[in-house]
Design an enzyme around this catalytic site. Sequence first.
Site, short mmCIF file in Angstrom:
data_model
loop_
_atom_site.label_atom_id
_atom_site.label_comp_id
_atom_site.label_asym_id
_atom_site.label_seq_id
_atom_site.Cartn_x
_atom_site.Cartn_y
_atom_site.Cartn_z
N LYS A 67 49.70 17.35 85.96
CA LYS A 67 48.52 16.38 85.91
C LYS A 67 48.39 16.15 87.55
O LYS A 67 49.42 16.37 88.49
CB LYS A 67 49.10 15.03 85.54
CG LYS A 67 49.45 15.16 83.95
CD LYS A 67 48.09 14.97 83.10
CE LYS A 67 48.32 15.10 81.68
NZ LYS A 67 47.26 15.40 80.94
N ASP A 98 49.08 -0.88 56.94
CA ASP A 98 50.33 -0.26 57.58
C ASP A 98 50.68 1.02 57.02
O ASP A 98 50.78 1.01 55.69
CB ASP A 98 51.70 -1.29 57.38
CG ASP A 98 52.71 -0.96 58.38
OD1 ASP A 98 53.05 0.05 58.24
OD2 ASP A 98 53.03 -2.04 59.06
N LYS A 104 40.71 20.54 88.85
CA LYS A 104 40.86 21.07 87.32
C LYS A 104 40.46 22.36 87.08
O LYS A 104 39.19 22.69 87.18
CB LYS A 104 39.92 19.99 86.51
CG LYS A 104 40.19 20.15 85.10
CD LYS A 104 39.57 19.09 84.48
CE LYS A 104 39.19 19.09 82.89
NZ LYS A 104 40.17 19.97 82.05
N HIS A 123 49.67 24.92 74.16
CA HIS A 123 48.33 25.54 74.84
C HIS A 123 48.69 26.72 75.44
O HIS A 123 48.10 27.90 75.28
CB HIS A 123 47.62 24.64 75.57
CG HIS A 123 47.40 23.23 74.98
ND1 HIS A 123 46.86 22.99 73.59
CD2 HIS A 123 47.14 22.17 75.53
CE1 HIS A 123 46.44 21.67 73.24
NE2 HIS A 123 46.61 21.11 74.47
C1 BG6 Z 1 46.01 17.69 75.47
C2 BG6 Z 1 46.98 17.06 76.06
O1 BG6 Z 1 46.49 18.41 74.28
O2 BG6 Z 1 45.34 18.60 76.42
C3 BG6 Z 1 46.21 16.69 77.36
O3 BG6 Z 1 47.79 16.19 75.53
C4 BG6 Z 1 45.68 17.68 78.24
O4 BG6 Z 1 47.50 16.04 78.29
C5 BG6 Z 1 44.65 18.15 77.35
O5 BG6 Z 1 44.98 16.84 79.31
C6 BG6 Z 1 43.81 19.42 78.10
O6 BG6 Z 1 42.89 19.75 77.17
P1 BG6 Z 1 41.51 20.31 77.81
O7 BG6 Z 1 40.67 20.75 76.72
O8 BG6 Z 1 40.89 19.06 78.48
O9 BG6 Z 1 42.01 21.35 78.69
#
Ligand code: BG6
Length: 466
Positions: A316, A85, A321, A230
């Site tokens: 999402k 833990d 994508k 990001h």
């Molecule tokens: C992560 C998120 O930081 O980045 C995710 O928690 C997301 O929800 C992901 O899907 C996207 O990363 P990549 O590299 O697949 O574009």
Amino acid sequence: MNALHSDAFVFFGATGDLAYKKIFPALQAMIRRGDLDIPIIGVARAGWTLDKLREHARDSLEHNGGVDADAFAKLSAQLRYVDGDYQDAATFDRLKQALNGAVRPVHYLAIHPSMFATVVQGLAKAGCAKDARVIVEKPFGRDLTSARELNCVVRSVFPEDSIFRIDHYLGKEEIMNILYFRFANSFLEPIWNRNYVASVQMTLSEDFGIKDRGAFYETTGCLRDVIQNHLFQIVALLAMEPPSHRGYAAVHSQKTEVFQAMRPLKPDDLVRGQYVGYRREPDVAKNSDVETFCALRLFIDSWRWEGVPWYLRSGKFMREKVAEVLVQLKPPPSRLFADSVPATGRANYLRFWLYPNPAIALAARVKREGKEFVGDQRELYLVGERPGQEAEAPYERLLGDAMAGNGALFTREDAVEAAWAVVDPVLKTHHPVHLYKPYSWGPKEADALIAADGCWHNPVPGQVVA
Ligand code: BG6
């Protein structure tokens, strides 16, 4: 090995999702390249044994890129396991033993953010933090206050240059190329400002839902999960002033100034969406108002960007994508030709195509052959060379950099806090979510957000010309 290189790699959350999907594949790849020859210590509170962790590592690799027999044999031999833990001091005493005299370990916190402070303090108390480094996964905090508190705790134990706040986007080739492309070329600078740029838009869409991450997502949402980190990192690289000297400290400072110049968001700057069906996902509240889609309009109140809107959108369960940035330039001052501005409203722009098929495209009008002065829209593509060797995945790059003590691709304390300050006002005060159909481009209200400056470009992989 360089004396400053870490001599043990410890990862908390060894039985978790991130370890399964990203860390084991990165470790195997680093071993295969000959870049990782130190003890690898997994820590978790799962009641597992080392053999179970090895089996799990194999399973992770089978599902994430494949097992390389030689590299996996080395990984298995280098692997250790500490179970316990994180609240229990004995866990850290066992870790100390497993470190076996390592003098510069790196501790990677691949765990839920709510446990960061506990683990950092546990490391300090057990004497595992001395001369050590710490890698902290995003999200770093969940708002400005918690980020400050967390920074305080981590800074009370580790100096800033031993703290590596990961945003894996910074380890992506196509994101690093934004920095390179901007400052290795001179032609961009004259037009890279409010006089020539009309608006900037960014899309990071995923064609799948939250998968099995309901519990995480319910406390996070799209704004915290990908936009504050990001997408903001991409904005910073695009918007920053030229660093005044070589070296990453100058880059960090310029990026921080971008966050500091961003106007804090107001509820009307934001459209939050939720895909239909989200509330039926495991571990999601039946009346959840958490956003799985977010579109926002942002301003950077700087000399260079005053008045230029930046539109950011992510979600999402969207149509495709894809990830791209579109920097739209202002139209010619007078319309000498009837079709100077095409129906889409976009004649000249720069498009940073980030996923799939990374490329940079410059769009222009070109006259069609014939008597009439009419033209077509064309994109001039700059595509990076792809050497035969497999590209280094972001986690390999970033974990390797942290072990070597290189903080170039990590985020600094003041930058993280400045980014939180921008989104903080809308984390609690915001309009309710709008529902959208899975595999769509999100709620229609997001179209209204951008309407004054055109429309969203919905990228289609393989489609030339936005
Ligand atoms: C992560 C998120 O930081 O980045 C995710 O928690 C997301 O929800 C992901 O899907 C996207 O990363 P990549 O590299 O697949 O574009």
